[in-house]
Enzyme design. Structure first.
Site, PDB file in Angstrom:
ATOM      1  N   MET A  83       0.849  -1.185   0.000  1.00  0.00           N
ATOM      2  CA  MET A  83       0.000   0.000   0.000  1.00  0.00           C
ATOM      3  C   MET A  83       0.889   1.241   0.000  1.00  0.00           C
ATOM      4  SD  MET A  83      -3.027  -1.399   0.077  1.00  0.00           S
ATOM      5  CE  MET A  83      -4.314  -0.431   0.842  1.00  0.00           C
ATOM      6  N   CYS A  84       0.288   2.384   0.101  1.00  0.00           N
ATOM      7  CA  CYS A  84       1.030   3.622  -0.061  1.00  0.00           C
ATOM      8  C   CYS A  84       0.446   4.640   0.904  1.00  0.00           C
ATOM      9  CB  CYS A  84       0.857   4.150  -1.471  1.00  0.00           C
ATOM     10  SG  CYS A  84       1.157   2.895  -2.730  1.00  0.00           S
ATOM     11  N   GLU A  85       1.047   5.811   0.916  1.00  0.00           N
ATOM     12  CA  GLU A  85       0.444   6.908   1.688  1.00  0.00           C
ATOM     13  C   GLU A  85       0.300   8.143   0.809  1.00  0.00           C
ATOM     14  OE1 GLU A  85       0.815   7.720   5.679  1.00  0.00           O
ATOM     15  OE2 GLU A  85       1.547   5.730   6.244  1.00  0.00           O
TER      16      GLU A  85
END
Lengths: 255, 255
Positions: free
Chosen positions: A1-3
């Site tokens: 995932m990422c931010e």
């Protein structure tokens, strides 16, 4: 995932404080070590810094976190690769021009069956689900209004509706801006906060840094920050719900 | 007027040495103080640094001249505004995506009657003659091949022919790359040099800096530098003629 990290403001504002927090999540306090990027608008122009290195080690990220670039619309991203290898072309944010405006986008999440998303006017350069979804949104928009650009508010409302289709494919948290409007869409995790007078002191969660906004602002400033996780630990952030979207215009949340 | 700088190379190479020279022309040794920009490709991805400040004073330009970003295709520009105000959206280089590739372009010169250039698929964001000409070139390309992308060599050859039409409108020195090919077109001033083994020492004209390329390269490296004016004063640069164009592929000039 990422931010994700975004800003919408009514006066050109730097994002050094918030970016300092995000940068640490790119490999140090968080696992998002597969590249990072940030786009700053200055009126209709946009300048995007990006790098396939972890942000916490990147010389370019260091510049961005120390050197105050003032902007009314910012979109930033630190990546943990799932779909698409670690490469500059797979690094967010992505930008395309439509109707004489630059549209800039970043995504957090994971989509299934994304290769079937119809793209024509805009084509992905990299191999991520994210960029494909972006090209889909803008291709749909161009297809819906083939002859004449609608008002931008109408365009963003149209995109908002298309996001519901993407939500069915998986996790789709995103931000999209044209430099004036900034649209957010949440399926799992997205927070925002609007800061305005009276300003106070904010304290970062990821590094030992605080800021007194009364010294950095004027009484009329309105600055909204959007992030995957709250970046400060002494303020109340608005948590978005699944399927919720929010459009901002120069810092103000629109109803 | 403005100054152009480009690089085409068969191995990722940094442009710090040449950019140090160009940067000085952006307000110190040259009058090109109205913004600057540089685009670096990494495979299909591109990262563009730009700023409406004079390059010789810009923090971002300082980073770019000190921090070795390695690339096989670079396009850089320092601007002295004539058409279009000083603003980020008028700052070169410009990039658009077509057929899943980023195309990046910078122009030196001045065009008359440019507002009549037909654009459809691609629309200028700013108000320069340069960006309009770029959108014209890509719009024509997309119109010529509406159904299927041609080979990129064919696409560049098509653009080469369209440049002759633009030449009739005034001064049109330009560079255009997709990260692999790099096309130059000259109407008044453009020089290039291809460096390959045996490498020697080069001395910058604009600052007191020299470099021993034997220490920076391997015997198989082929690196072409393109510039409005030769950047070194102890090497033989190839001067392009009016109406001459040259296509490079990973550093090699193609016939």
């Amino acid at each position: 995932m990422c931010e994700l990290l975004g800003m919408s403001a009514n006066v050109p504002t730097d994002i050094c404080f918030s970016f300092k927090g995000l940068k640490e999540r790119g490999g140090r306090t968080g696992p998002h070590k597969d590249g990072w990027g940030v786009a700053f608008y200055d009126n209709k122009g946009v300048c995007t810094f990006k790098d396939a290195l972890p942000s916490y080690q990147s010389e370019i990220a260091r510049l961005v976190s120390d050197y105050p670039i003032k902007s009314c619309a910012v979109v930033a991203h630190v990546r943990q690769a799932n779909r698409g290898r670690v490469a500059l072309e797979n690094t967010h944010p992505f930008t395309r021009e439509l109707w004489g405006r630059y549209w800039t986008y970043a995504h957090n999440g994971q989509l299934n069956g994304y290769s079937k998303l119809a793209v024509d006017r805009f084509t992905p350069v990299g191999t991520t689900d994210s960029e494909r979804a972006f090209c889909y949104l803008l291709s749909e928009l161009a297809r819906r209004y083939p002859n004449k650009a609608p008002s931008r508010k109408t365009a963003f409302k149209f995109i908002q509706r298309q996001c519901r289709i993407l939500q069915k494919l998986g996790v789709f948290n995103m931000m999209l801006t044209d430099g004036e409007y900034l649209l957010t869409y949440c399926t799992t995790k997205l927070y925002w906060i609007t800061r305005r007078a009276p300003f106070g002191i904010a304290r970062l969660s990821d590094v030992d840094v605080d800021i007194d906004f009364t010294k950095e602002t004027t009484p009329n400033d309105v600055v909204t920050i959007i992030a995957t996780e709250p970046l400060t630990n002494n303020e109340q952030w608005h948590k978005m719900q699944t399927g919720e979207s929010q459009l901002f215009y120069y810092g103000e949340p629109l109803s």
